[in-house]
Design an enzyme around this catalytic site. Structure first.
Site, PDB file in Angstrom:
ATOM      1  N   GLU A 201       4.863   2.085 -45.918  1.00 52.12           N
ATOM      2  CA  GLU A 201       6.051   1.953 -45.099  1.00 52.12           C
ATOM      3  C   GLU A 201       5.284   3.321 -44.391  1.00 52.12           C
ATOM      4  OE1 GLU A 201      10.675   2.455 -43.604  1.00 52.12           O
ATOM      5  OE2 GLU A 201       9.520   3.541 -45.613  1.00 52.12           O
ATOM      6  N   ASP A 280      18.666  -0.010 -42.743  1.00 53.18           N
ATOM      7  CA  ASP A 280      19.556   0.447 -42.526  1.00 53.18           C
ATOM      8  C   ASP A 280      20.180   0.150 -40.964  1.00 53.18           C
ATOM      9  OD1 ASP A 280      19.267   3.304 -43.961  1.00 53.18           O
ATOM     10  OD2 ASP A 280      17.110   2.643 -43.470  1.00 53.18           O
TER      11      ASP A 280
END
Length: 345
Positions: A201, A280
Site C-alpha cells: 500500500e 475506511d
C-alpha cells in the site's frame, strides 16, 4: 459507461460481503461527532460539516495523522459498543450480510483499555444488529513493534468466543516491514488464527513478497504495488493468496493517482483471488455499492461481473466451506455453484 438508475438500485439491494474494513474507520460521522462532543471536541473542527471536510488527505502520511486524531474520541469501553452498533446498523442498511472487520486495540492502550475489554465491548454492540454477521480481526498495529505485537496476539487469542477469527498487521508499512513479525505470525498460525497483512500500500512490491514468503499470510491487504513484480503476482496466483483490494481508498490516500491506474483489472486477468472493499468507508466517503459502481463505470463491468466479485469475496473469506455455501446461496441464489464465473468472463 455511465451507471444508470436501474444499476444503482441493483447495487444498493445486492447482498454484500466485505473482508477489509476497519471498524474505527467506518464510524458514521454523526456517531463520531457525538463522541467528539462527549470529549470536548476540537476547536479546529467546530461542526459536523467541518468533520466531514477534515477527511480529505494530502497523502498517506496525512491520512495516518487523521486516523490518530480521530482515535482521540474513543476512550471508554462504552464508546466501542456505541461505535460497533452504529457501524453494524449502517452496513446492514447498505445490504451487507457478512463482514470480517479489523479493529486496532493497541491504539487505545493509553486510555487504559486492554484488548479483551475492547473486543468484548465491540461484540456487545455488534450483537445488537443480528441481521449482520461480523467476525473480528484484531490488528496488531506494527508501529508499536514486535514485542507489543506478541503481547497483543496472546491477549486476542483468548477471545475466540467473541468472534475473533484472525489477526491483521496495519500501520506504517515502510518503517515496520513484515520481516519484523515472522515469529509472531508463526505463533498465530499455531494458535489456529488466520492471518492478513497490509502490504504494497505505502511500500513497494518487496513488502508484499515479505508478507507472502516470511509471514505466510492467508490474505494480503491492498497489495496495490505487487503489480510492479510480475513474478510476484504469478506466485500470489499460484498460492491462491487472497487479495483484499481497496480501490477508492488507494485513490483517496494518494497511493495511486487515479482509479484508472489501479491494478485490479490486471489482477483479474492474471487469475488472482480477490475481494473489493472500502477499507475506511466513513473516512473515504465511500461505500461498497460505490466501489462496485465505480468499477462498473470505468471498466465496463456488467452485473454478472459484480456478482462474480461477491462470489470471489465469499471464496476467500475465513468461513468454513459449509458456511461459505450458505452465504453463497444467500447472496447469489441457490443455483450458483462455487467458482461459477470470473468477473471478466
Amino acid at each position: 459507461m455511465e451507471l444508470n438508475e436501474s444499476d444503482r438500485a441493483w447495487l444498493a439491494a445486492l447482498p454484500k460481503v466485505e473482508l477489509h474494513l476497519h471498524l474505527e474507520g467506518a464510524i458514521p460521522l454523526p456517531t463520531l461527532w457525538t463522541l467528539a462532543e462527549k470529549y470536548g471536541g476540537d476547536p479546529a473542527t467546530p461542526s459536523l460539516e467541518a468533520l466531514q471536510a477534515r477527511f480529505a488527505y494530502r497523502d498517506f502520511a496525512h491520512f495516518i495523522d487523521t486516523w490518530v486524531w480521530k482515535n482521540r474520541f474513543l476512550r471508554e469501553a462504552e464508546d466501542f459498543t456505541l461505535v460497533a452498533e452504529a457501524v453494524a446498523r449502517h452496513l446492514s442498511a447498505q445490504g451487507h450480510v457478512y463482514v470480517e472487520a479489523f479493529c486496532s486495540p493497541p491504539d487505545f492502550a493509553a486510555s487504559g483499555l486492554e484488548p479483551q475489554e475492547i473486543l468484548g465491548a465491540l461484540r456487545r454492540g455488534l450483537d445488537r444488529v443480528p441481521q449482520l454477521r461480523v467476525a473480528l480481526v484484531p490488528d496488531l498495529v506494527r508501529d508499536f513493534g514486535p514485542r507489543r505485537a506478541a503481547r497483543t496476539l496472546a491477549q486476542v487469542a483468548e477471545c475466540a468466543d467473541l468472534g475473533v477469527i484472525g489477526i491483521g498487521l496495519g500501520g506504517s508499512e515502510a518503517d515496520f516491514p513484515p520481516a519484523l513479525f515472522t515469529e509472531i505470525f508463526a505463533e498465530a498460525r499455531r494458535r489456529g488464527l488466520r492471518t492478513s497483512c497490509h502490504a504494497g500500500e505505502a511500500a513497494g512490491a518487496d513488502s508484499v513478497r515479505q508478507a507472502l514468503e516470511l509471514l505466510q499470510v492467508d490474505r494480503i491487504g491492498h497489495a496495490t504495488r505487487a503489480v510492479e513484480d510480475r513474478g510476484l503476482v504469478d506466485e500470489l496466483v499460484r498460492r491462491g493468496t487472497g487479495l483484499e483490494l481497496c480501490p477508492l481508498s488507494n485513490v483517496r490516500t494518494g497511493v495511486i493517482p487515479s482509479l484508472a491506474e489501479h491494478p485490479i483489472r490486471r489482477y483479474l486477468e492474471l487469475g488472482a483471488r480477490l475481494s473489493v472493499n472500502t477499507d475506511d468507508p466513513a473516512m473515504f466517503h465511500t461505500s461498497l455499492a460505490g466501489e462496485y459502481g465505480a468499477l462498473m463505470e470505468l471498466f465496463r463491468l456488467d452485473r454478472a461481473a459484480i456478482r462474480a466479485l461477491v462470489e470471489s469475496a465469499i471464496a476467500i473469506s475465513w468461513l468454513p466451506d459449509a458456511e461459505q455455501a450458505l452465504l453463497r446461496t444467500r447472496c447469489l441464489g441457490p443455483d450458483r455453484p462455487a467458482g461459477a464465473a470470473s468477473p471478466l468472463d
